[in-house]
Scaffold this active site. Structure first.
Site, PDB file in Angstrom:
ATOM      1  N   GLY A  35      -0.965 -10.183  10.533  1.00  0.00           N
ATOM      2  CA  GLY A  35       0.094 -10.323  11.529  1.00  0.00           C
ATOM      3  C   GLY A  35       1.661  -9.818  10.793  1.00  0.00           C
ATOM      4  O   GLY A  35       1.436  -9.978   9.700  1.00  0.00           O
ATOM      5  N   ALA A  36       2.329  -9.562  11.638  1.00  0.00           N
ATOM      6  CA  ALA A  36       3.653  -8.788  10.964  1.00  0.00           C
ATOM      7  C   ALA A  36       4.077  -9.543   9.833  1.00  0.00           C
ATOM      8  O   ALA A  36       4.603  -9.084   8.811  1.00  0.00           O
ATOM      9  CB  ALA A  36       4.453  -8.302  12.132  1.00  0.00           C
ATOM     10  N   ALA A 259       2.368  -0.148   8.137  1.00  0.00           N
ATOM     11  CA  ALA A 259       3.266   0.549   7.303  1.00  0.00           C
ATOM     12  C   ALA A 259       4.491  -0.053   7.376  1.00  0.00           C
ATOM     13  O   ALA A 259       5.090  -0.170   6.346  1.00  0.00           O
ATOM     14  CB  ALA A 259       2.886   2.129   7.641  1.00  0.00           C
ATOM     15  N   ASP A 261       5.380  -2.983   8.219  1.00  0.00           N
ATOM     16  CA  ASP A 261       5.616  -4.471   7.557  1.00  0.00           C
ATOM     17  C   ASP A 261       5.608  -4.119   6.115  1.00  0.00           C
ATOM     18  O   ASP A 261       6.360  -4.710   5.463  1.00  0.00           O
ATOM     19  CB  ASP A 261       4.218  -5.346   7.656  1.00  0.00           C
TER      20      ASP A 261
END
Length: 319
Positions: A35-36, A259, A261
């Site tokens: 999850g971001a 990437a 995040d």
């Protein structure tokens, strides 16, 4: 725990195919989570800071797996709530070919989409130095939108630094005709706005990076970081430094997901450490490059020691 950074958002269970090709031909999967917002929290934690993640999960085995896994990465999950009325969200990856993934979401009506202001521990939030928001959470549901705006308002009232990554998910945004207005509203209130080039192009209707920066600053953001993939990163402060940082070159992109995040975690760690915006962006660039060389959303997130080793051994870096 007194958190340095707090994030809010949905983390889903990922079923990652063991082989490449259309899902109809895949018979084995690896179970992961992603999850971001929790990715950013884990990235910041690995860099030596205290991070908290707030969300909701289902009161079932997959919810237990997500919470235990994120807590095991050093992130405070004590403010995650559980519900027996909705499941933990899922998504399935499809590896069409090397370096190219398709993602299928199964998150409609998920536990996280049931988040609302009543699930926020405001005393806990008040202790944070940084609040990180993404453009995913406010479009999970009307109650999530209300929660995001309330968190933003509370942070500004209490002098908490707010970062915002629009993290556009067009499959979600299509349900909300006013999504551009809301995204720009959050960007206006944020201290740091971190769009990708394609996201800024979508929001502002221009393909000129300098104009994207100016439009972002004019909208109200204090600091802007514009990510342009393998080319590099533009950055600007309203009354301060402006410039461009070239991306680190990598020989092979294994998995591009996560990437952005990782980049955000590097920048926000720099903010927490009092680095200049340029220094924070340079750290984020290194982490983004490291993440794409490893399969998985969080597996490539480094420690500070690993960042220094990467910088020292990556002889093909062009700066």
């Amino acid at each position: 725990m007194q958190p340095d950074l707090i994030t809010f958002g949905e983390t889903m269970v990922i079923f990652d195919p063991a082989g490449k090709g259309p899902l109809r031909y895949v018979s084995q999967f690896n179970k992961r989570f992603g999850g971001a917002e929790s990715n950013v929290a884990i990235g910041v934690s690995r860099l030596g800071h205290q991070a908290g993640w707030m969300s909701r999960v289902g009161d079932e085995e997959l919810g237990t797996y997500v919470v235990n896994a994120i807590r095991g990465e050093g992130v405070d999950t004590s403010r995650v709530t559980r519900t027996s009325e909705a499941p933990t969200g899922l998504y399935i990856k499809e590896r069409v070919r090397e370096g190219s993934n398709q993602v299928y979401y199964y998150r409609e009506g998920s536990a996280a989409s049931r988040m609302s202001p009543e699930h926020v521990d405001w005393d806990y939030v008040k202790k944070a130095k940084v609040i990180h928001l993404s453009g995913i959470t406010p479009f999970l549901s009307e109650s999530c939108r209300e929660m995001t705006l309330e968190v933003l308002r509370y942070a500004k009232e209490n002098g908490i630094y707010v970062s915002f990554d629009p993290n556009l998910r067009l499959k979600i945004l299509q349900k909300y005709p006013d999504h551009k207005e809301l995204l720009l509203q959050i960007a206006k209130e944020a201290d740091l706005f971190m769009p990708g080039y394609e996201e800024a192009q979508y929001l502002f209707g221009t393909d000129n990076p300098e104009e994207m920066i100016e439009r972002s600053l004019d909208a109200g953001a204090d600091q802007v970081v514009l990510k342009k993939g393998a080319e590099g990163i533009y950055f600007a402060e309203g009354d301060g430094d402006r410039g461009f940082v070239e991306s680190f070159k990598v020989d092979k992109v294994v998995d591009p997901i996560g990437a952005g995040d990782g980049f955000a975690a590097g920048v926000l760690s720099g903010v927490l450490e009092g680095k200049t915006l340029r220094e924070a962006v340079e750290q984020g660039a290194a982490i983004g490059a490291m993440v794409v060389t490893v399969e998985g959303d969080i597996e490539g997130l480094p420690t500070k020691k690993e960042i220094e080793a990467f910088k020292g051994t990556n002889s093909d870096v062009v700066r």
